[in-house]
Design a protein around this motif. Structure first.
Motif, short mmCIF file in Angstrom:
data_model
loop_
_atom_site.label_atom_id
_atom_site.label_comp_id
_atom_site.label_asym_id
_atom_site.label_seq_id
_atom_site.Cartn_x
_atom_site.Cartn_y
_atom_site.Cartn_z
N GLU A 45 0.83 -1.20 0.00
CA GLU A 45 0.00 0.00 0.00
C GLU A 45 0.87 1.26 0.00
OE1 GLU A 45 -3.18 2.30 -0.42
OE2 GLU A 45 -3.22 0.12 -0.54
N LYS A 46 1.88 1.30 0.85
CA LYS A 46 2.76 2.47 0.92
C LYS A 46 3.61 2.60 -0.35
CE LYS A 46 2.69 3.20 5.81
NZ LYS A 46 3.40 3.59 7.01
N GLY A 47 3.91 1.47 -0.97
CA GLY A 47 4.67 1.49 -2.22
C GLY A 47 3.96 2.25 -3.33
N LYS A 48 2.64 2.38 -3.22
CA LYS A 48 1.87 3.14 -4.22
C LYS A 48 2.23 4.63 -4.21
CE LYS A 48 -2.08 0.01 -4.01
NZ LYS A 48 -3.48 -0.15 -3.56
N SER A 49 2.83 5.11 -3.12
CA SER A 49 3.22 6.52 -3.01
C SER A 49 4.61 6.79 -3.58
CB SER A 49 3.22 6.94 -1.53
OG SER A 49 1.94 6.77 -0.97
N PHE A 50 5.29 5.75 -4.03
CA PHE A 50 6.65 5.90 -4.54
C PHE A 50 6.64 6.50 -5.95
CE2 PHE A 50 9.66 3.29 -1.81
CZ PHE A 50 8.86 3.39 -0.69
N ASP A 51 7.80 7.03 -6.35
CA ASP A 51 7.92 7.64 -7.67
C ASP A 51 7.87 6.58 -8.78
OD1 ASP A 51 8.43 10.37 -6.70
OD2 ASP A 51 10.28 9.49 -5.92
N TYR A 52 8.43 5.40 -8.49
CA TYR A 52 8.49 4.31 -9.47
C TYR A 52 8.19 2.99 -8.78
CZ TYR A 52 11.13 7.70 -12.25
OH TYR A 52 11.53 8.81 -12.92
N ALA A 53 7.63 2.04 -9.54
CA ALA A 53 7.43 0.67 -9.05
C ALA A 53 7.92 -0.29 -10.13
CB ALA A 53 5.97 0.41 -8.75
N VAL A 54 8.69 -1.28 -9.71
CA VAL A 54 9.23 -2.29 -10.62
C VAL A 54 8.88 -3.65 -10.04
CG1 VAL A 54 11.36 -3.30 -11.55
CG2 VAL A 54 11.14 -0.80 -11.36
N THR A 55 8.25 -4.52 -10.84
CA THR A 55 7.94 -5.87 -10.39
C THR A 55 9.12 -6.78 -10.67
OG1 THR A 55 5.59 -5.53 -10.79
CG2 THR A 55 6.35 -7.83 -10.63
N ASN A 56 9.58 -7.47 -9.63
CA ASN A 56 10.71 -8.38 -9.78
C ASN A 56 10.22 -9.81 -9.96
OD1 ASN A 56 13.12 -9.72 -9.80
ND2 ASN A 56 13.57 -9.39 -7.64
N ASP A 57 9.78 -10.13 -11.19
CA ASP A 57 9.46 -11.52 -11.46
C ASP A 57 10.60 -12.18 -12.24
OD1 ASP A 57 8.92 -10.11 -13.75
OD2 ASP A 57 6.92 -10.93 -14.05
N ASP A 58 11.51 -11.36 -12.77
CA ASP A 58 12.72 -11.84 -13.43
C ASP A 58 13.82 -10.87 -13.03
OD1 ASP A 58 14.21 -13.41 -15.59
OD2 ASP A 58 14.41 -11.34 -16.30
N LEU A 59 14.79 -11.35 -12.25
CA LEU A 59 15.79 -10.46 -11.66
C LEU A 59 16.56 -9.63 -12.70
CD1 LEU A 59 17.09 -9.39 -9.09
CD2 LEU A 59 18.71 -11.29 -9.21
N PRO A 60 17.12 -10.21 -13.77
CA PRO A 60 17.84 -9.37 -14.74
C PRO A 60 16.97 -8.27 -15.35
CG PRO A 60 18.38 -11.69 -15.10
CD PRO A 60 17.24 -11.64 -14.11
N THR A 61 15.71 -8.58 -15.62
CA THR A 61 14.79 -7.58 -16.17
C THR A 61 14.53 -6.48 -15.16
OG1 THR A 61 13.75 -9.25 -17.56
CG2 THR A 61 12.50 -7.22 -17.18
N ALA A 62 14.30 -6.86 -13.90
CA ALA A 62 14.05 -5.86 -12.85
C ALA A 62 15.28 -4.98 -12.64
CB ALA A 62 13.67 -6.57 -11.54
N VAL A 63 16.46 -5.57 -12.64
CA VAL A 63 17.69 -4.78 -12.49
C VAL A 63 17.80 -3.77 -13.63
CG1 VAL A 63 20.22 -4.88 -12.59
CG2 VAL A 63 18.97 -6.50 -11.15
N ASN A 64 17.53 -4.21 -14.87
CA ASN A 64 17.62 -3.30 -16.01
C ASN A 64 16.59 -2.17 -15.92
OD1 ASN A 64 19.81 -4.59 -17.21
ND2 ASN A 64 18.51 -5.96 -18.39
#
Length: 190
Positions: free
Chosen positions: A158-177
């Motif tokens: 819920e608090k993460g919704k207030s962040f500037d960006y959100a990245v889903t980490n379902d694949d680590l290399p993709t999330a890192v990029n």
């Protein structure tokens, strides 16, 4: 780089990969410095004093609180975590880019204290089931601790919704990029 530094805070529920992503970002960007927080929790085998955290006693931490020397702090699973104002202010004054691996409440506190200098990036797990599996696999906590960590997840999401960006980490290399692209933009804007 501008005369004033920038703060980049990466937050996520435990087991979402924030520390792994933060470490990879630091490898890719030598211009970014890791902001080391203080904690009262026990040092894990792979951790290094002064690199991963400043491991201090509860009494030492409470003295920092009493003297108003922390930009933010939180009690998580019975242990204190926090960041020193002096370290942050020096980094900002020296024009540094500081990266924080921090809980959601701490990140939001940084944004309140340093609104123009702080970018918040939230790392989301693909699902609660995957998150539980990751926590159990990393073998750093018992099942009771994993259950406690999972209780925090709805609040963190819920608090993460207030962040500037959100990245889903379902694949680590993709999330890192994806996080790296956000960081490159921050670096360019400095």
């Amino acid at each position: 780089m501008s005369s004033r530094g920038k703060l980049i805070a990466i937050s996520a529920p435990s087991g979402s990969g924030k520390t792994t992503i933060a470490k990879e970002i630091l490898k890719r960007h030598e211009e970014i410095r890791f902001s080391v927080s203080a904690t009262t929790r026990k040092k894990r085998a792979e951790e290094v004093e002064g690199r991963d955290h400043f491991f201090i006693t509860k009494e030492e931490f409470e003295n920092l609180i009493a003297r108003g020397e922390l930009a933010e702090y939180e009690v998580i699973y019975g242990d204190y975590y926090g960041n020193l104002k002096s370290v942050i202010q020096k980094g900002l004054n020296d024009g540094q880019l500081l990266l924080f691996d921090i809980d959601v409440n701490g990140a939001l506190s940084l944004k309140r204290l340093y609104p123009n200098e702080t970018t918040l990036i939230f790392i989301k797990p693909p699902s609660l089931e995957v998150l539980k599996e990751r926590l159990l696999k990393r073998n750093t906590e018992d099942e009771g601790t994993v259950r406690e960590r999972l209780k925090r997840v709805p609040m963190e999401l819920e608090k993460g919704k207030s962040f500037d960006y959100a990245v889903t980490n379902d694949d680590l290399p993709t999330a890192v990029n994806e996080v790296d692209e956000i960081v490159k933009k921050i670096v360019r804007d400095c």
